[in-house]
Structures are given as structure tokens and as C-alpha cells.
Motif scaffolding. Structure first.
Motif, PDB file in Angstrom:
ATOM      1  N   ALA A 243      33.206  24.224  92.193  1.00 46.99           N
ATOM      2  CA  ALA A 243      33.647  22.859  92.159  1.00 46.99           C
ATOM      3  C   ALA A 243      34.899  22.631  91.047  1.00 46.99           C
ATOM      4  N   VAL A 244      34.780  23.291  90.079  1.00 45.19           N
ATOM      5  CA  VAL A 244      35.776  22.864  89.012  1.00 45.19           C
ATOM      6  C   VAL A 244      37.180  23.527  89.629  1.00 45.19           C
ATOM      7  N   ARG A 245      36.914  24.694  90.532  1.00 45.40           N
ATOM      8  CA  ARG A 245      38.094  25.368  90.771  1.00 45.40           C
ATOM      9  C   ARG A 245      38.881  24.281  91.671  1.00 45.40           C
ATOM     10  N   PHE A 246      38.285  23.508  92.415  1.00 45.71           N
ATOM     11  CA  PHE A 246      39.010  22.829  93.540  1.00 45.71           C
ATOM     12  C   PHE A 246      39.486  21.232  92.842  1.00 45.71           C
ATOM     13  N   GLN A 247      38.697  20.850  92.110  1.00 41.95           N
ATOM     14  CA  GLN A 247      39.042  19.602  91.174  1.00 41.95           C
ATOM     15  C   GLN A 247      40.318  19.919  90.382  1.00 41.95           C
ATOM     16  N   LYS A 248      40.160  21.085  89.756  1.00 41.85           N
ATOM     17  CA  LYS A 248      41.473  21.472  88.678  1.00 41.85           C
ATOM     18  C   LYS A 248      42.589  21.571  89.731  1.00 41.85           C
ATOM     19  N   LEU A 249      42.559  22.256  90.971  1.00 37.04           N
ATOM     20  CA  LEU A 249      43.596  22.273  91.903  1.00 37.04           C
ATOM     21  C   LEU A 249      44.004  21.007  92.214  1.00 37.04           C
ATOM     22  N   LYS A 250      43.259  20.026  92.729  1.00 43.12           N
ATOM     23  CA  LYS A 250      43.609  18.939  93.003  1.00 43.12           C
ATOM     24  C   LYS A 250      44.359  18.122  91.899  1.00 43.12           C
ATOM     25  N   GLN A 251      44.048  18.239  90.656  1.00 40.91           N
ATOM     26  CA  GLN A 251      44.827  17.887  89.598  1.00 40.91           C
ATOM     27  C   GLN A 251      45.977  18.378  89.334  1.00 40.91           C
ATOM     28  N   ILE A 252      46.200  19.892  89.691  1.00 36.84           N
ATOM     29  CA  ILE A 252      47.464  20.321  89.471  1.00 36.84           C
ATOM     30  C   ILE A 252      48.341  19.944  90.539  1.00 36.84           C
ATOM     31  N   ARG A 253      47.921  19.995  91.846  1.00 29.35           N
ATOM     32  CA  ARG A 253      48.696  19.612  92.883  1.00 29.35           C
ATOM     33  C   ARG A 253      49.332  17.946  92.813  1.00 29.35           C
TER      34      ARG A 253
END
Length: 256
Positions: A243-253
Motif C-alpha cells: 500500500a505504501v509503495r503505490f501511495q508513495k508513487l502517487k505522491q512522486i508522480r
């Protein structure tokens, strides 16, 4: 009787804030011909403790990712055989003896997998996906390099044959809930960088289905429920990392 020629072994460890583990693991590695610690500028006493060992070379390097850090440590080794151990891993006397034997044999084996016993608060976790856990920890230096595209749960690229050792490595990964949670969150954040490189565009599937599948797969299909309370905790925290992986990816993008 002609004894086999002794093959020299370099033992490598990368560290960050491992003061609870560093002394024990370095004592564990005393049988190696060379020990190198690459520390990521720890804020605890890891560097100071490691530096007290006369048989250990300690260097510091800013951490970028696990693959780069491991390849850097690998570049410092001078002996043909490499034993790469994490600070929370332990070698039994039987495993040490097996390592000595296999590296002295003349064959075409380039690397050896080690199966691991995952320790949950000093007790063996039997299921939850860890029952088949194995990882390459022993290999010939000239036949291996860490894949630069795998920045967490890094993967060795091996030239040549591999085998699996009989004796298991002891993995003290889970000491308490908060430490393991922080580790899973950190891994998730690093995995987000891998997803960014692959141009993954996170959506409902990534935010909800992937973490749920991770928990269900490990808890039910990988028999985590047989580990009782421990299984629930481990499966939950591993799902949290997804879950953290894709939440962080969303923030980065969003920031790009």
C-alpha cells in the motif's frame, strides 16, 4: 592425501543503525579471511562498534539504494568468494563449516542459495510465505553483480551454475512491531522508485486490490493463519508495504 587448496573468503555487511546487531554478526563472521562493513552514516553507535574490531575494514558511504550499496561493498572485496550477510542474519556452526567445505571444492558452481529461518521475536515463524524463503548469500565475486534496476529486495545476476546449501541461515528480521513496520514502510517507498522507472500509473487496483491480495495470499494460501497472531501481524505489515509503495508513487508522480 592431497588437501584441497584453501579458497579465501570476503564477508560483507551493509549497515544503518544496527548497533543491536553489529557486534554479534561481526563475531559470527570471524572465520572469514576479510570482513568489510559499508555503513550508511549511522546515527547510532554502529560505526563506532564496528571500528573497534581489528579484523574489520569499516567504510562509510551515503545510501542511495540497496543495489548500489551492495555493488560498492562488492567492489572493495579482494578475495574470490563473497559471503554477503545482513546484520540481522546469523550463521550456525554447521553452516559455517559447510561454507568452508563448498568453497574449497573444485567445481563450476558460481553461487549458493541459503534457505532461511525467519525469526519472530526469537521464535521461528513457520509459514506466512517464509517457509520457502531462500536467497543467494555465497558467490564468486567475478561471476556476480547486483541488478541496478532492483533497488530493494535486490537481485544478483549470476553467471554460471547455482546450488542450495543444506544448512539454514537464521534471519532475526522481526524484533518488534514498530521496527518491522518502519522497515516495511521504507521498502515500500523504495519500491515506488522501481514502479516510477517502469512508468506505472497507480489506480484503484494498485491502491486496494494489490495490498488486499498480498494479505490474502500470504495469510490463507501461504498458510499464515497457522502462525496465529504472528501470522496476522506479518501478513498485515507485508501488505502495508505494498500500500505504501503505490501511495508513495502517487505522491512522486504528482510532484513530477
Amino acid at each position: 592425501m592431497i588437501l584441497p587448496e584453501k579458497q579465501l573468503l570476503s564477508a560483507l555487511v551493509i549497515t544503518f543503525n544496527e548497533e543491536k546487531n553489529i557486534e554479534t554478526v561481526l563475531n559470527d563472521l570471524a572465520f572469514a579471511d576479510e570482513i568489510i562493513v559499508v555503513d550508511s552514516f549511522s546515527t547510532d553507535k554502529t560505526f563506532e562498534i564496528a571500528s573497534q574490531f581489528e579484523n574489520v575494514k569499516v567504510v562509510q558511504r551515503t545510501f542511495d539504494n540497496f543495489a548500489f550499496q551492495r555493488n560498492y561493498a562488492l567492489s572493495l572485496a579482494v578475495h574470490p568468494w563473497i559471503l554477503f550477510i545482513d546484520a540481522d542474519e546469523r550463521l550456525t556452526p554447521e553452516l559455517k563449516n559447510e561454507i568452508k567445505v563448498v568453497i574449497s571444492q573444485k567445481n563450476n558452481i558460481s553461487a549458493f542459495f541459503m534457505r532461511r529461518n525467519f525469526m519472530f521475536e526469537n521464535k521461528n515463524l513457520r509459514y506466512s510465505g517464509w517457509q520457502t524463503d531462500k536467497i543467494i548469500r555465497l558467490f564468486k565475486k567475478n561471476n556476480a553483480v547486483y541488478n541496478k534496476e532492483k533497488i530493494v529486495h535486490e537481485k544478483l545476476i549470476i553467471k554460471g551454475e547455482t546450488r542450495t546449501l543444506k544448512n539454514k541461515l537464521i534471519h532475526h528480521s522481526y524484533s518488534n512491531f514498530e521496527d518491522y513496520k518502519q522497515k516495511m514502510v521504507f521498502y515500500g517507498e523504495l519500491k515506488a522508485q522501481e514502479e516510477l522507472i517502469k512508468n506505472t500509473k497507480p489506480n484503484f487496483f494498485h491502491f486496494y486490490i494489490r495490498p488486499t491480495y498480498k494479505f490474502v495470499h500470504q495469510y490463507f494460501f501461504r498458510l499464515g493463519f497457522l502462525d496465529g497472531r504472528k501470522g496476522i501481524i506479518i501478513c498485515y505489515l507485508n501488505a502495508l508495504s505494498v500500500a505504501v509503495r503505490f501511495q508513495k508513487l502517487k505522491q512522486i508522480r504528482k510532484g513530477n
